[in-house]
Design a protein around this motif. Sequence first.
Motif, PDB file in Angstrom:
ATOM      1  N   VAL A   5     -64.546  81.302 -14.781  1.00 27.77           N
ATOM      2  CA  VAL A   5     -63.001  82.145 -14.146  1.00 27.77           C
ATOM      3  C   VAL A   5     -63.176  82.238 -12.760  1.00 27.77           C
ATOM      4  CG1 VAL A   5     -62.070  84.453 -13.949  1.00 27.77           C
ATOM      5  CG2 VAL A   5     -62.600  83.502 -16.201  1.00 27.77           C
ATOM      6  N   ARG A   6     -64.196  82.572 -12.288  1.00 25.11           N
ATOM      7  CA  ARG A   6     -64.680  82.506 -10.555  1.00 25.11           C
ATOM      8  C   ARG A   6     -64.722  81.272  -9.968  1.00 25.11           C
ATOM      9  NH1 ARG A   6     -70.111  85.818  -9.383  1.00 25.11           N
ATOM     10  NH2 ARG A   6     -69.112  85.791  -7.052  1.00 25.11           N
ATOM     11  N   GLU A   7     -64.915  80.276 -10.403  1.00 27.19           N
ATOM     12  CA  GLU A   7     -64.720  78.943  -9.992  1.00 27.19           C
ATOM     13  C   GLU A   7     -63.214  78.555 -10.118  1.00 27.19           C
ATOM     14  OE1 GLU A   7     -66.902  75.712 -11.563  1.00 27.19           O
ATOM     15  OE2 GLU A   7     -66.263  74.086  -9.882  1.00 27.19           O
ATOM     16  N   ILE A   8     -62.539  78.883 -11.132  1.00 30.47           N
ATOM     17  CA  ILE A   8     -61.159  78.196 -11.012  1.00 30.47           C
ATOM     18  C   ILE A   8     -60.277  79.196  -9.948  1.00 30.47           C
ATOM     19  CG2 ILE A   8     -59.021  78.616 -12.487  1.00 30.47           C
ATOM     20  CD1 ILE A   8     -60.955  77.839 -15.063  1.00 30.47           C
ATOM     21  N   LEU A   9     -60.590  80.573  -9.980  1.00 35.15           N
ATOM     22  CA  LEU A   9     -59.484  81.456  -9.027  1.00 35.15           C
ATOM     23  C   LEU A   9     -60.228  81.386  -7.533  1.00 35.15           C
ATOM     24  CD1 LEU A   9     -59.222  84.553 -11.271  1.00 35.15           C
ATOM     25  CD2 LEU A   9     -57.466  82.564 -11.084  1.00 35.15           C
ATOM     26  N   GLY A  10     -61.472  81.219  -7.470  1.00 36.34           N
ATOM     27  CA  GLY A  10     -62.129  81.262  -6.013  1.00 36.34           C
ATOM     28  C   GLY A  10     -62.060  79.860  -5.523  1.00 36.34           C
ATOM     29  N   ALA A  11     -62.092  78.771  -6.072  1.00 35.81           N
ATOM     30  CA  ALA A  11     -61.970  77.477  -5.620  1.00 35.81           C
ATOM     31  C   ALA A  11     -61.199  76.504  -6.197  1.00 35.81           C
ATOM     32  CB  ALA A  11     -63.343  76.775  -5.774  1.00 35.81           C
ATOM     33  N   GLY A  12     -60.464  76.940  -7.131  1.00 37.54           N
ATOM     34  CA  GLY A  12     -59.353  76.031  -7.809  1.00 37.54           C
ATOM     35  C   GLY A  12     -59.843  74.936  -8.424  1.00 37.54           C
ATOM     36  N   LYS A  13     -61.096  74.879  -9.005  1.00 35.61           N
ATOM     37  CA  LYS A  13     -61.965  73.998  -9.516  1.00 35.61           C
ATOM     38  C   LYS A  13     -62.463  74.396 -11.031  1.00 35.61           C
ATOM     39  CE  LYS A  13     -62.851  71.446  -5.296  1.00 35.61           C
ATOM     40  NZ  LYS A  13     -64.229  71.207  -4.354  1.00 35.61           N
ATOM     41  N   PHE A  14     -62.993  73.447 -11.829  1.00 30.63           N
ATOM     42  CA  PHE A  14     -63.608  73.436 -13.052  1.00 30.63           C
ATOM     43  C   PHE A  14     -64.612  72.520 -13.007  1.00 30.63           C
ATOM     44  CE2 PHE A  14     -64.273  74.122 -17.668  1.00 30.63           C
ATOM     45  CZ  PHE A  14     -64.889  75.574 -17.592  1.00 30.63           C
ATOM     46  N   PRO A  30     -56.981  79.202  -2.677  1.00 27.21           N
ATOM     47  CA  PRO A  30     -58.236  79.942  -3.548  1.00 27.21           C
ATOM     48  C   PRO A  30     -58.231  81.534  -3.146  1.00 27.21           C
ATOM     49  CG  PRO A  30     -58.734  78.084  -2.280  1.00 27.21           C
ATOM     50  CD  PRO A  30     -57.508  78.278  -1.897  1.00 27.21           C
ATOM     51  N   TRP A  31     -58.729  82.232  -3.941  1.00 25.07           N
ATOM     52  CA  TRP A  31     -59.073  83.535  -3.952  1.00 25.07           C
ATOM     53  C   TRP A  31     -60.405  83.662  -3.481  1.00 25.07           C
ATOM     54  CZ3 TRP A  31     -56.786  86.912  -8.580  1.00 25.07           C
ATOM     55  CH2 TRP A  31     -55.651  86.353  -8.885  1.00 25.07           C
ATOM     56  N   VAL A  32     -60.778  83.645  -2.152  1.00 28.51           N
ATOM     57  CA  VAL A  32     -62.253  83.548  -1.599  1.00 28.51           C
ATOM     58  C   VAL A  32     -63.059  84.685  -2.255  1.00 28.51           C
ATOM     59  CG1 VAL A  32     -63.789  83.482   0.387  1.00 28.51           C
ATOM     60  CG2 VAL A  32     -61.526  82.236   0.456  1.00 28.51           C
ATOM     61  N   VAL A  33     -62.260  85.821  -2.338  1.00 28.15           N
ATOM     62  CA  VAL A  33     -63.236  87.176  -3.017  1.00 28.15           C
ATOM     63  C   VAL A  33     -63.988  86.742  -4.170  1.00 28.15           C
ATOM     64  CG1 VAL A  33     -61.042  88.158  -4.200  1.00 28.15           C
ATOM     65  CG2 VAL A  33     -63.128  89.526  -3.197  1.00 28.15           C
ATOM     66  N   MET A  34     -63.200  85.776  -5.066  1.00 25.79           N
ATOM     67  CA  MET A  34     -63.835  85.721  -6.383  1.00 25.79           C
ATOM     68  C   MET A  34     -65.239  84.944  -6.512  1.00 25.79           C
ATOM     69  SD  MET A  34     -62.301  86.889  -8.907  1.00 25.79           S
ATOM     70  CE  MET A  34     -60.793  87.680  -9.176  1.00 25.79           C
ATOM     71  N   VAL A  35     -65.382  84.120  -5.332  1.00 17.51           N
ATOM     72  CA  VAL A  35     -66.911  83.457  -5.147  1.00 17.51           C
ATOM     73  C   VAL A  35     -67.763  84.456  -4.362  1.00 17.51           C
ATOM     74  CG1 VAL A  35     -66.295  81.102  -5.606  1.00 17.51           C
ATOM     75  CG2 VAL A  35     -65.957  81.914  -3.429  1.00 17.51           C
ATOM     76  N   LEU A  36     -67.169  85.432  -3.907  1.00 16.25           N
ATOM     77  CA  LEU A  36     -68.013  86.371  -3.122  1.00 16.25           C
ATOM     78  C   LEU A  36     -68.786  87.483  -4.251  1.00 16.25           C
ATOM     79  CD1 LEU A  36     -65.852  86.847   0.011  1.00 16.25           C
ATOM     80  CD2 LEU A  36     -67.990  85.441  -0.242  1.00 16.25           C
ATOM     81  N   PRO A  37     -69.584  88.366  -3.597  1.00 16.71           N
ATOM     82  CA  PRO A  37     -70.087  89.184  -4.647  1.00 16.71           C
ATOM     83  C   PRO A  37     -69.158  90.240  -5.353  1.00 16.71           C
ATOM     84  CG  PRO A  37     -71.587  89.020  -2.855  1.00 16.71           C
ATOM     85  CD  PRO A  37     -70.442  88.324  -2.453  1.00 16.71           C
ATOM     86  N   PRO A  38     -68.086  90.844  -4.754  1.00 23.40           N
ATOM     87  CA  PRO A  38     -67.294  91.792  -5.353  1.00 23.40           C
ATOM     88  C   PRO A  38     -66.572  90.896  -6.622  1.00 23.40           C
ATOM     89  CG  PRO A  38     -66.857  91.733  -3.004  1.00 23.40           C
ATOM     90  CD  PRO A  38     -67.773  90.739  -3.153  1.00 23.40           C
ATOM     91  N   GLY A  39     -66.294  89.541  -6.392  1.00 25.08           N
ATOM     92  CA  GLY A  39     -65.582  88.745  -7.479  1.00 25.08           C
ATOM     93  C   GLY A  39     -66.566  88.912  -8.767  1.00 25.08           C
ATOM     94  N   GLY A  40     -67.679  88.831  -8.584  1.00 25.57           N
ATOM     95  CA  GLY A  40     -68.644  88.991  -9.893  1.00 25.57           C
ATOM     96  C   GLY A  40     -68.479  90.053 -10.731  1.00 25.57           C
ATOM     97  N   PHE A  41     -68.144  91.260 -10.041  1.00 26.68           N
ATOM     98  CA  PHE A  41     -68.069  92.631 -10.593  1.00 26.68           C
ATOM     99  C   PHE A  41     -66.620  92.580 -11.115  1.00 26.68           C
ATOM    100  CE2 PHE A  41     -71.583  93.726  -7.507  1.00 26.68           C
ATOM    101  CZ  PHE A  41     -72.096  94.514  -8.530  1.00 26.68           C
ATOM    102  N   PHE A  42     -65.665  92.009 -10.434  1.00 25.58           N
ATOM    103  CA  PHE A  42     -64.195  92.059 -10.756  1.00 25.58           C
ATOM    104  C   PHE A  42     -64.285  91.248 -12.298  1.00 25.58           C
ATOM    105  CE2 PHE A  42     -62.366  92.141  -6.307  1.00 25.58           C
ATOM    106  CZ  PHE A  42     -62.703  93.383  -6.384  1.00 25.58           C
ATOM    107  N   VAL A  43     -64.546  90.019 -12.303  1.00 20.38           N
ATOM    108  CA  VAL A  43     -64.556  89.392 -13.530  1.00 20.38           C
ATOM    109  C   VAL A  43     -65.694  89.773 -14.543  1.00 20.38           C
ATOM    110  CG1 VAL A  43     -65.081  86.955 -14.474  1.00 20.38           C
ATOM    111  CG2 VAL A  43     -64.138  87.333 -12.068  1.00 20.38           C
ATOM    112  N   LEU A  44     -66.473  90.267 -14.329  1.00 20.73           N
ATOM    113  CA  LEU A  44     -67.378  90.952 -15.249  1.00 20.73           C
ATOM    114  C   LEU A  44     -66.763  92.056 -15.791  1.00 20.73           C
ATOM    115  CD1 LEU A  44     -70.163  91.136 -16.880  1.00 20.73           C
ATOM    116  CD2 LEU A  44     -70.946  92.836 -14.971  1.00 20.73           C
TER     117      LEU A  44
END
Lengths: 211, 227
Positions: free
Chosen positions: A150-159, A171-185
């Motif tokens: 999920v983080r790669e798809i939203l944060g980089a547009g890739k899988f 890309p939602w850069v926040v998703m590949v940053l530490p807060p993105g980990g908390f959001f997705v978890l």
Amino acid sequence: MSAPKNFDEFMDGLWKQNPIFVMVLGMCPTLAVTVSAVNSISMGLATTFVLAASCLLVSLLRHAIPKQVRIASYIVIIATFVTVVDYAIAAISLDLYEALGAYIKLIVANCVLLGRAEAHAARNPPIPATLNAFGMGLGFTLGLLMIGGVREILGAGKFFGFSLFSDHFQPWVVMVLPPGGFFVLGAWLIVFAAFKHASNKRNAGLQGVSS
Amino acid sequence: MSEEPKVEIPTFDMVRTLGLVSVICGVIIVGVFEFTLPAVNANKKLALERQAFKVLPTAKTVVTYFATPSGIVAAAAGQEIPPAGGMTFYAVYDATNNLTGIAAEGSSAGYADQVRVLYAYDVAKQAITGLGVISMRETPGIGDKIYTDQEYLKNFVALDVRLNADMTALANAVKTVKHGTKTDPWQIDAIAGATVTTKAVGRGINESAQKLLPMLVPHIDQLRKPS
């Protein structure tokens, strides 16, 4: 031990006691390395190997290890297989080794490992101990992949490195940053809680009907 | 009053078990280390060459050396750690075995972690003529401009790192300046919005060149042909 019992041992960790979504263990690599699907699956498989190998050795030595020195013995065994996996990843791909960084070494401090050695492998014969550890490791891998994907798809547009969207995708850069980990978890924990709630409700309904 | 039952402490069993576990684990670790060492070394060499070829496009061969206060020594096979007070650098040769440049690593703390770069030093120009990133964990889309922003990379076409008259330090320290205020050839024009990362690059290069070049330049003739 019968085949169905072995299957239960395996499925326990994979789903019913999933280390990430049910037991909420090993959060350090879960949040830190899941910026891409490749990183997630690599960390998951490395942890699976360490889990299965250390639980096998702990189970084989379970009658020989006095309880007074069991924690020291388990930690040495776990650290050995973490070192093995560390060398192996450096030999396979330095890019992957750089991407996973210190988190490979930190597998040694992952509470899933000591927890399995102490709670299961030290009390069970090698086959169920290894199957349970293997299931737990694959459950951990599945959890990491669900977050990393999920983080790669939203944060980089890739899988797995393959572009999924057109150049217009921002890309939602926040998703590949530490807060993105908390959001997705957090989002996955809500989904799992909703499933569990629905399942409990269904079971309660079935019991009501049968009584 | 009844006597408490005596608890037997398995001292010998504890020592024996810890010894047994240590022997088994020791054999596994040493065995795997020996088995993977050739592949790990080959990977490291490949990664280094990949970086060196990026900063010095005419490169064909890379030889690892150590610059020490007493001179230059070639690294033995598998030797990674330089002698005390020394520093690692790479002499890069073209297809005809002529020295095409020097590559060395600079490293400094960035926004998230160490920013490690490999820079190319041109002996004739006494300047840095190329920059590659070895590793960094800076913010994607911002910090990674240090290798995607072509305007920024122009700083490293001829970044002045000449030594002072007595060859003890750089004549002018390499410094990152605010975007748009670069006036001298030893200054690096920062990227607006990625100042912390660009400052880390400048600091890393300056610290590395200040230490390496005074030890290297007086002995540069030793490197004209690969050892």
